[in-house]
Design a protein around this motif. Structure first.
Motif, PDB file in Angstrom:
ATOM      1  N   ASN A   1     -11.911 -50.880 -18.920  1.00 35.99           N
ATOM      2  CA  ASN A   1     -10.507 -51.203 -18.724  1.00 35.99           C
ATOM      3  C   ASN A   1      -9.807 -51.474 -20.048  1.00 35.99           C
ATOM      4  OD1 ASN A   1     -10.986 -51.000 -16.003  1.00 35.99           O
ATOM      5  ND2 ASN A   1     -10.995 -53.204 -15.616  1.00 35.99           N
ATOM      6  N   THR A   2     -10.484 -52.204 -20.930  1.00 37.53           N
ATOM      7  CA  THR A   2      -9.900 -52.520 -22.237  1.00 37.53           C
ATOM      8  C   THR A   2      -9.717 -51.266 -23.073  1.00 37.53           C
ATOM      9  OG1 THR A   2     -10.901 -54.728 -22.209  1.00 37.53           O
ATOM     10  CG2 THR A   2     -10.221 -53.843 -24.349  1.00 37.53           C
TER      11      THR A   2
ATOM     12  N   SER B   1      -6.921 -49.184 -21.651  1.00 37.57           N
ATOM     13  CA  SER B   1      -5.643 -49.820 -21.938  1.00 37.57           C
ATOM     14  C   SER B   1      -5.214 -49.540 -23.374  1.00 37.57           C
ATOM     15  CB  SER B   1      -5.753 -51.324 -21.698  1.00 37.57           C
ATOM     16  OG  SER B   1      -4.516 -51.959 -21.916  1.00 37.57           O
ATOM     17  N   ALA B   2      -6.174 -49.572 -24.283  1.00 40.34           N
ATOM     18  CA  ALA B   2      -5.871 -49.274 -25.686  1.00 40.34           C
ATOM     19  C   ALA B   2      -5.438 -47.822 -25.852  1.00 40.34           C
ATOM     20  CB  ALA B   2      -7.099 -49.574 -26.547  1.00 40.34           C
TER      21      ALA B   2
ATOM     22  N   GLU C   1      -1.888 -47.492 -24.693  1.00 43.27           N
ATOM     23  CA  GLU C   1      -0.958 -48.031 -25.681  1.00 43.27           C
ATOM     24  C   GLU C   1      -0.772 -47.041 -26.829  1.00 43.27           C
ATOM     25  OE1 GLU C   1       1.618 -50.933 -27.286  1.00 43.27           O
ATOM     26  OE2 GLU C   1       0.587 -50.959 -25.340  1.00 43.27           O
TER      27      GLU C   1
ATOM     28  N   ARG D   1      -2.693 -52.686 -15.180  1.00 44.94           N
ATOM     29  CA  ARG D   1      -4.089 -53.141 -15.134  1.00 44.94           C
ATOM     30  C   ARG D   1      -4.250 -54.132 -13.988  1.00 44.94           C
ATOM     31  NH1 ARG D   1      -6.916 -54.594 -20.818  1.00 44.94           N
ATOM     32  NH2 ARG D   1      -8.478 -55.264 -19.287  1.00 44.94           N
TER      33      ARG D   1
ATOM     34  N   ASP E   1      -6.024 -57.569 -15.502  1.00 43.24           N
ATOM     35  CA  ASP E   1      -5.367 -58.409 -16.498  1.00 43.24           C
ATOM     36  C   ASP E   1      -3.922 -57.956 -16.661  1.00 43.24           C
ATOM     37  OD1 ASP E   1      -4.570 -59.977 -18.610  1.00 43.24           O
ATOM     38  OD2 ASP E   1      -6.370 -59.634 -19.821  1.00 43.24           O
TER      39      ASP E   1
ATOM     40  N   ASP F   1      -1.386 -59.456 -17.859  1.00 45.96           N
ATOM     41  CA  ASP F   1      -0.740 -59.817 -19.113  1.00 45.96           C
ATOM     42  C   ASP F   1      -0.987 -58.791 -20.208  1.00 45.96           C
ATOM     43  OD1 ASP F   1       0.383 -62.112 -18.084  1.00 45.96           O
ATOM     44  OD2 ASP F   1      -1.332 -63.378 -18.633  1.00 45.96           O
ATOM     45  N   ARG F   2      -2.056 -58.026 -20.088  1.00 46.26           N
ATOM     46  CA  ARG F   2      -2.366 -57.012 -21.096  1.00 46.26           C
ATOM     47  C   ARG F   2      -1.860 -55.625 -20.696  1.00 46.26           C
ATOM     48  NH1 ARG F   2      -5.758 -58.667 -25.085  1.00 46.26           N
ATOM     49  NH2 ARG F   2      -6.773 -60.697 -24.804  1.00 46.26           N
ATOM     50  N   ALA F   3      -1.196 -55.545 -19.558  1.00 51.35           N
ATOM     51  CA  ALA F   3      -0.656 -54.267 -19.110  1.00 51.35           C
ATOM     52  C   ALA F   3       0.724 -54.034 -19.709  1.00 51.35           C
ATOM     53  CB  ALA F   3      -0.566 -54.260 -17.584  1.00 51.35           C
ATOM     54  N   THR F   4       1.158 -52.785 -19.755  1.00 49.86           N
ATOM     55  CA  THR F   4       2.516 -52.462 -20.221  1.00 49.86           C
ATOM     56  C   THR F   4       3.473 -52.257 -19.045  1.00 49.86           C
ATOM     57  OG1 THR F   4       1.880 -50.129 -20.363  1.00 49.86           O
ATOM     58  CG2 THR F   4       1.742 -51.445 -22.385  1.00 49.86           C
TER      59      THR F   4
ATOM     60  N   TRP G   1       3.994 -53.444 -14.599  1.00 51.58           N
ATOM     61  CA  TRP G   1       3.524 -54.184 -13.426  1.00 51.58           C
ATOM     62  C   TRP G   1       3.938 -53.429 -12.165  1.00 51.58           C
ATOM     63  CZ3 TRP G   1       5.686 -59.683 -15.003  1.00 51.58           C
ATOM     64  CH2 TRP G   1       4.889 -60.197 -16.036  1.00 51.58           C
TER      65      TRP G   1
END
Length: 411
Positions: free
Chosen positions: A89-90, A93-94, A97, A105, A108, A110-113, A115
């Motif tokens: 997932n990390t 996500s990177a 980005e 996500r 998490d 808070d780490r998504a771009t 919602w």
């Protein structure tokens, strides 16, 4: 990021590549909306729930049966990351980005771009609700707000009239037996959007008080043996207001087609070239007995029920009811508009073989705060109506179901 609320936007994903990582419950919930949006969906996951697999088998999504790999998000417009592997997932996500792919996500937020809002739909409108409180997201509160707005739009308690897409016409709306909560959701919504309401006396009158001040309400009450608005005048009023470009609701008691003369109004509108929508309503013939604790059918007691009009007496040449045949039936007989004729009706039924001890119930003002039930038999109902001062509107139920107690046995 937490200090600033998200910017709401509607993504148009038709034909655009969307990547979903993970085939579990999150994907199962989110995929139908993406499919409906027309997205080109690529699912990357070694496994999937049976429902997700069925979507792939139906050709609604493309399933790549493997774990996430670098490069999977290339050329994607939108990504949903929902695997059970935190490292994957990390990494995904990177990648999102780096490639400027809007990414949700599930593990998490808070780490998504992006919602995913709580969404609902009502008559061509999508309601999307996001929590913007920087102190913390509350999904249950968000869903509750979504549900309240959608329900309000559906049942008409939240008035949001159309302005650009409204078309003139008439809706024949069955208002149900009297309780304003028993009108259909569609009927209440159309009532809330009306410019003109032509209402019967037996319609749910309490709903008229909720209408905005600009709505014109026309009383078409047909009070027995009193003032009435002739059917032709009602037809003309419907046509006149619709031709003025207004949205007209003909609010009727019960169902428009159950002794409601709805078909006469539909024919008049059709001849005038006026579009008409018919919204069925809950008929008092079954709802009022039910509200008084009387089932019109019951196993081992009644396998049939017949609804007839009692507005003319059995010996009246205008009557279309075959009363001798009804006397031979073993099921339930429901009589509407028959309060003042019930004495002669009972005599006719008994004369053609119905037992004079057959139970009868009269339910006056059914489903309203003024509801009351009066019991009798065919032998006594004529006297009982007078002695108890039973007034219309009242639904009359004849048959053994009247004697049933709450436990289903004869009282």
């Amino acid at each position: 990021m937490a200090e600033h609320p998200p910017y709401p936007v509607g993504l148009r994903l038709t034909g655009r590549r969307v990547v979903v990582l993970g085939g579990g419950q999150v994907a199962q919930r989110r995929l139908p909306a993406l499919i409906k949006a027309g997205a080109d969906i690529h699912l990357v996951s070694p496994e999937a729930t049976p429902s997700v697999e069925a979507m792939a088998d139906a050709g609604e999504i493309t399933w790549h049966r493997r774990p996430y790999a670098e490069g999977d998000l290339a050329d994607a417009w939108y990504a949903l990351i929902a695997t059970s592997d935190p490292d994957a997932n990390t990494a995904a996500s990177a990648e999102a980005e780096a490639h400027r792919v809007w990414c949700v996500r599930s593990d998490d937020a808070d780490r998504a771009t992006a919602w995913t809002p709580a969404t609902g739909h009502s008559e061509g409108v999508t309601v999307a609700v996001l929590t913007t409180d920087a102190r913390g997201r509350d999904p249950r509160h968000t869903a509750a707000v979504r549900d309240a707005v959608v329900e309000g739009l559906r049942d008409g308690t939240l008035v949001a009239p159309h302005f650009r897409t409204r078309t003139a016409g008439v809706a024949l709306v069955g208002g149900g037996p009297g309780d304003p909560d028993l009108i259909t959701v569609r009927g209440r919504r159309l009532l809330a959007e009306a410019d003109v309401v032509i209402a019967d006396r037996l319609g749910p009158r309490d709903l008229l008080a909720e209408l905005p001040a600009h709505v014109e309400v026309i009383d078409a009450a047909k009070i027995p043996y009193g003032r009435f608005m002739a059917q032709e005048a009602i037809n003309n009023a419907l046509i006149e207001h619709a031709k003025q470009g207004k949205s007209v609701v003909r609010l009727k008691g019960g169902d428009p087609y159950v002794f409601g003369r709805g078909m006469e109004e539909l024919h008049a509108l059709a001849e005038a070239g006026i579009p008409c929508t018919v919204v069925p309503g809950i008929s008092s013939s079954i709802s009022v007995p039910g509200a008084a604790g009387i089932p019109v059918t019951h196993r081992g007691v009644a396998h049939e029920f017949t609804v007839v009009s009692g507005h003319v007496a059995p010996d009246d040449e205008r009557s279309l009811v075959d009363w001798p045949s009804l006397a031979k039936l073993t099921g339930t007989l429901v009589i509407l508009m028959g309060v003042d004729k019930i004495g002669r009706i009972a005599e006719t039924l008994v004369a053609h073989g119905k037992s004079p001890d057959t139970p009868v119930a009269l339910v006056q003002e059914g489903t309203t705060a003024a509801q009351r039930r009066v019991d009798a038999t065919l032998a006594t109902v004529g006297e009982t109506v007078v002695a108890q001062d039973v007034k219309p509107p009242a639904v009359i139920v004849v048959g053994d179901v009247v004697a049933l107690g709450p436990d289903g046995t004869t009282a």
